[in-house]
Design a protein around this motif. Structure first.
Motif, short mmCIF file in Angstrom:
data_model
loop_
_atom_site.label_atom_id
_atom_site.label_comp_id
_atom_site.label_asym_id
_atom_site.label_seq_id
_atom_site.Cartn_x
_atom_site.Cartn_y
_atom_site.Cartn_z
N VAL A 139 71.92 28.18 53.33
CA VAL A 139 71.74 26.83 53.86
C VAL A 139 72.80 25.94 53.22
CG1 VAL A 139 70.17 24.88 54.13
CG2 VAL A 139 69.27 27.23 54.13
N VAL A 140 73.83 25.61 53.97
CA VAL A 140 74.99 24.92 53.42
C VAL A 140 74.77 23.42 53.41
CG1 VAL A 140 77.49 24.66 53.57
CG2 VAL A 140 76.41 26.78 54.37
N ASP A 141 75.12 22.80 52.31
CA ASP A 141 75.03 21.34 52.22
C ASP A 141 76.11 20.85 51.25
OD1 ASP A 141 74.17 18.80 52.74
OD2 ASP A 141 72.27 18.98 51.65
N VAL A 142 76.42 19.57 51.34
CA VAL A 142 77.40 18.93 50.45
C VAL A 142 76.65 18.05 49.46
CG1 VAL A 142 79.36 17.35 50.30
CG2 VAL A 142 79.20 18.98 52.20
N VAL A 143 76.96 18.20 48.18
CA VAL A 143 76.30 17.41 47.13
C VAL A 143 76.98 16.05 47.02
CG1 VAL A 143 75.69 17.28 44.70
CG2 VAL A 143 75.70 19.48 45.86
N PRO A 147 69.96 27.59 49.13
CA PRO A 147 71.01 26.58 49.24
C PRO A 147 72.36 27.09 48.72
CG PRO A 147 69.07 25.70 48.11
CD PRO A 147 68.91 27.18 48.17
N VAL A 148 73.41 26.82 49.47
CA VAL A 148 74.78 26.96 49.00
C VAL A 148 75.39 25.58 49.08
CG1 VAL A 148 77.07 27.93 49.46
CG2 VAL A 148 75.04 29.38 49.65
N LEU A 149 75.65 25.01 47.93
CA LEU A 149 76.07 23.62 47.85
C LEU A 149 77.56 23.51 47.60
CD1 LEU A 149 73.15 22.36 45.60
CD2 LEU A 149 73.28 22.32 48.09
N LEU A 150 78.18 22.57 48.27
CA LEU A 150 79.61 22.31 48.13
C LEU A 150 79.80 20.98 47.42
CD1 LEU A 150 80.68 23.26 51.79
CD2 LEU A 150 80.38 24.78 49.81
N GLY A 151 80.64 20.97 46.39
CA GLY A 151 80.87 19.75 45.63
C GLY A 151 82.30 19.65 45.15
N GLY A 152 82.59 18.57 44.45
CA GLY A 152 83.96 18.30 44.01
C GLY A 152 84.71 17.51 45.06
N SER A 153 85.76 16.86 44.65
CA SER A 153 86.45 15.91 45.53
C SER A 153 86.98 16.52 46.81
CB SER A 153 87.60 15.23 44.76
OG SER A 153 88.52 16.20 44.27
N VAL A 154 87.47 17.77 46.75
CA VAL A 154 88.05 18.39 47.94
C VAL A 154 86.97 18.74 48.95
CG1 VAL A 154 89.35 20.37 48.81
CG2 VAL A 154 90.06 19.26 46.69
N GLY A 207 71.81 19.05 43.36
CA GLY A 207 71.63 19.24 44.79
C GLY A 207 70.39 20.01 45.19
N VAL A 208 69.60 20.49 44.23
CA VAL A 208 68.42 21.29 44.57
C VAL A 208 67.19 20.75 43.85
CG1 VAL A 208 69.69 23.41 45.06
CG2 VAL A 208 68.98 22.94 42.71
N ASP A 209 66.01 20.99 44.45
CA ASP A 209 64.77 20.51 43.85
C ASP A 209 64.26 21.42 42.75
OD1 ASP A 209 64.61 18.22 45.45
OD2 ASP A 209 63.69 19.33 47.09
N GLU A 210 64.77 22.65 42.70
CA GLU A 210 64.46 23.57 41.61
C GLU A 210 65.75 24.30 41.26
OE1 GLU A 210 61.90 26.81 42.59
OE2 GLU A 210 62.80 27.15 44.55
N PRO A 211 65.86 24.84 40.05
CA PRO A 211 67.12 25.51 39.66
C PRO A 211 67.30 26.84 40.38
CG PRO A 211 65.49 25.70 37.92
CD PRO A 211 64.90 24.79 38.94
N ARG A 212 67.58 26.78 41.69
CA ARG A 212 67.71 27.98 42.50
C ARG A 212 68.75 27.73 43.58
NH1 ARG A 212 65.51 29.68 47.35
NH2 ARG A 212 65.24 31.94 47.61
N GLY A 213 69.83 28.49 43.54
CA GLY A 213 70.87 28.35 44.55
C GLY A 213 72.24 28.63 43.98
N VAL A 214 73.24 28.32 44.79
CA VAL A 214 74.64 28.54 44.43
C VAL A 214 75.42 27.28 44.74
CG1 VAL A 214 76.74 29.80 45.13
CG2 VAL A 214 74.61 31.05 44.72
N ALA A 215 76.36 26.95 43.89
CA ALA A 215 77.24 25.80 44.12
C ALA A 215 78.68 26.23 43.96
CB ALA A 215 76.92 24.67 43.15
#
Length: 318
Positions: free
Chosen positions: A283-287, A252-259, A108-116
């Protein structure tokens, strides 16, 4: 490779970011079958990808690096053990195993920087920085302080519904909605069917969407569970950001997984509202990209591939 509990995706990627071959196989479950048996299952999927790429039988002679993001690699010590076990298979010159949550973050990110934060059957959170620092949690269930995930939500919904029917708990529409999903007329009938195996326990995960639907209809018990999950997602995010000194930076704070990827409006809006208060620069986004993309990008990071290779790889998974 990205190996989850239910499926494994393997991609054979060139140094320029071209996907030369890919394959899909069964899940990776060493806690159930043992590490070597799980690797045997994984080997068939890897072998299929190698054969498609014309590298069958060459193994480490044709593969510079194996980037494996694996379910059930929850602790650093497990990552180390699985790295050694995978490397012994001779699939590449070098091998690195990470928890599969890192694959979703990197996808979900262009560089290895953020939280998921990943919420599928369970719940987990990781953060990473380009300098290699990470933030993570054990994420092995209640023992490590976890709450949430599709399986956990289903268990909570069943608990409240059972108590509502027998009078120990407060009324909730879950009492009728959960058994109705399986064509049953009472929680007693559902409890009996699950206990005696007439409904396989693995099907309990089907009740998570029922919980969200019941919450959307205004049921206070169901809504309280949805709101508690939002609190957990935000708590994980904020702690990971703080550990990496990112609370004061746009990140980025990325949200993933089926739920979370299902974007249930109530959950999604609640998470965003809480983060706006507790981590306002997030910056919230869904992967939506496949996790195997993240595993491959981590591999390109490892070998020092140029940015163009990552862009080419990402374009093929768009």
């Amino acid at each position: 490779m990205d190996a989850g509990n239910s499926k494994t995706d393997v991609a054979f990627v060139g140094a320029d970011g071209s996907v030369l071959a890919s394959s899909r196989g069964p899940g990776f479950q060493p806690p159930k079958v043992g590490v070597e048996a799980a690797l045997d299952i994984l080997a068939s999927t890897v072998g299929e990808a190698l054969a498609k790429a014309g590298a069958d039988g060459e193994g480490a002679d044709s593969v510079e690096h194996v980037s494996a993001c694996l379910a059930n690699a929850d602790l650093p010590v497990e990552e180390e053990e699985l790295t050694a076990a995978l490397h012994a298979r001779g699939w590449g010159r070098t091998t690195e195993v990470r928890n599969d949550t890192f694959a979703i973050l990197r996808a979900g990110v262009d560089e290895p920087r953020g939280v998921a934060v990943v919420c599928g059957a369970g719940i987990n959170c990781v953060g990473m920085l380009p300098d290699g620092r990470t933030a993570r949690f054990p994420a092995i269930g209640k023992l490590s302080g976890d709450w949430g995930g599709g399986a956990g939500l289903a268990e909570e919904a069943l608990w409240f519904a059972a108590r509502a029917e027998d009078g120990r708990g407060e009324p909730t529409a879950l009492m009728s909605a959960l058994p109705a999903h399986f064509g049953l007329d009472s929680m007693y009938a559902l409890i009996e069917a699950l206990h005696l195996g007439r409904i396989p326990s693995v099907r309990k995960h089907e009740l998570s969407p029922v919980l969200f639907a019941t919450s959307a209809q205004g049921d206070p018990v169901a809504r309280a569970l949805v709101h508690r999950l939002a609190e957990e997602v935000v708590a994980l995010s904020r702690v990971a950001l703080a550990r990496l000194d990112l609370l004061d930076e746009e990140v980025p704070v990325l949200l993933g997984g089926s739920v979370l990827a299902a974007r249930h409006p109530e959950l999604d809006e609640r998470v965003r509202a809480l983060l706006a208060t507790r981590a306002p620069k997030a910056v919230v986004d869904v992967v939506t990209a496949p996790p195997v993309l993240g595993a491959a990008l981590l591999g390109l990071d490892h070998v020092g591939a140029p940015a163009e290779a990552g862009a080419r790889l990402r374009a093929q998974y768009a």
